[in-house]
Design an enzyme around this catalytic site. Structure first.
Site: not given
Ligand SMILES: NC(=O)c1ccc[n+]([C@@H]2O[C@H](COP(=O)([O-])OP(=O)(O)OC[C@H]3O[C@@H](n4cnc5c(N)ncnc54)[C@H](O)[C@@H]3O)[C@@H](O)[C@H]2O)c1
Length: 253
Positions: A65-66, A159
């Site tokens: 858990d980060v 966020y």
């Molecule tokens: N998808 C988008 O549109 C988007 C846009 C901009 C930024 N982001 C950012 O990109 C990053 C990845 O998002 P994504 O879209 O791939 O989402 P996702 O939900 O597909 O992947 C996120 C991963 O992080 C893990 N995670 C969540 N909380 C955690 C914790 N406390 N400890 C360890 N792991 C944890 C989840 O289990 C998941 O595997 C995030 O930081 C998100 O804010 C996403």
């Protein structure tokens, strides 16, 4: 598909079991790096490690858990033990959080988003800096911000605050650790097709989001991962302290 010449490097990818993190793990492994995937769920980590078996590299996974500083420090020690050192840290794990206006956001919702999306990046970045300094090899840290690290978005106060914070801590660390040969950058994706977006939005909402990008579509995780891998590579040797949107033109309006 590009390869970024990362043979002999060791990379940590938080949130590497899904979406953008999973795509980063693929391109880093394809480029020759050894990769440690950190996420919340062992089975999900193992699925991605299985996908990566085709590449010639050493892999590692950790349930972390980060938002838990002690767990992050322990996982970083485990990676150094298993793979020798850490050269690349992709501080990517994040959650979307509740959709509510600033007047309606609850304490619990606020604190959980800040805990994962801001504390989590700070803790991972800190552990990576310590590991990179200890090895004396320097390194590259890539912090996952968002377009919401640059502009606001209604119903996403926590966020947006966390992602603006990620950009700030990136800038500070870049100055502090340039002399240690550690580059620190932030990436700002537009809306990307991952479970984080798709589980919250129906087709009509996705279409309306797509229209807010100049390219009239949302992005794919691999399109973000290409930028991350470049930032990890020696090709980005003059890149530090910068926020790189990769957003199909979202911020260009
Ligand atoms: N998808 C988008 O549109 C988007 C846009 C901009 C930024 N982001 C950012 O990109 C990053 C990845 O998002 P994504 O879209 O791939 O989402 P996702 O939900 O597909 O992947 C996120 C991963 O992080 C893990 N995670 C969540 N909380 C955690 C914790 N406390 N400890 C360890 N792991 C944890 C989840 O289990 C998941 O595997 C995030 O930081 C998100 O804010 C996403």
């Amino acid at each position: 598909m590009n390869s970024y010449g990362l043979g002999g490097r060791v990379a940590v990818v938080t949130g590497g079991a899904s979406g953008i993190g999973r795509a980063c793990a693929h391109v880093l492994a394809r480029s020759g790096a050894d990769v440690s995937i950190w996420d919340r769920d062992r089975a999900a980590i193992d699925l991605v490690l299985k996908e990566l078996e085709a590449y010639d590299f050493r892999s590692h996974g950790a349930v972390v858990d980060v938002g838990d500083a002690a767990a992050v420090d322990a996982a970083m020690d485990e990676v150094r033990e298993a793979l020798g050192h850490v050269d690349i840290a992709v501080c990517n794990a994040g959650i979307g959080g509740a959709a509510a206006t600033s007047g309606d956001y609850t304490d619990e919702e606020w604190h959980e988003v800040i805990r994962v999306n801001l504390d989590g990046v700070f803790y991972t970045q800190r552990a990576a800096i310590r590991a990179m300094k200890a090895s004396g090899r320097g390194g590259s840290i890539i912090n996952m911000a968002s377009i919401l690290g640059a502009v606001g978005f209604p119903t996403a106060s926590a966020y947006t605050a966390a992602k603006h914070g990620v950009v700030g801590l990136t800038q500070v660390a870049a100055w502090e650790h340039a002399a240690d040969h550690i580059r620190v950058n932030a990436v700002g994706p537009g809306f990307i097709r991952t479970p984080l977006v798709e589980t919250h939005l129906d087709a009509a909402a996705l279409e309306s989001l797509a229209a807010q990008h100049a390219l009239q579509r949302i992005g794919e995780p691999e399109e973000v991962a290409e930028l991350v891998a470049w930032l990890a590579s020696d090709g980005a040797s003059f890149a530090t302290g910068t926020y790189y949107p990769i957003d199909g033109g979202f911020l260009a309006r």
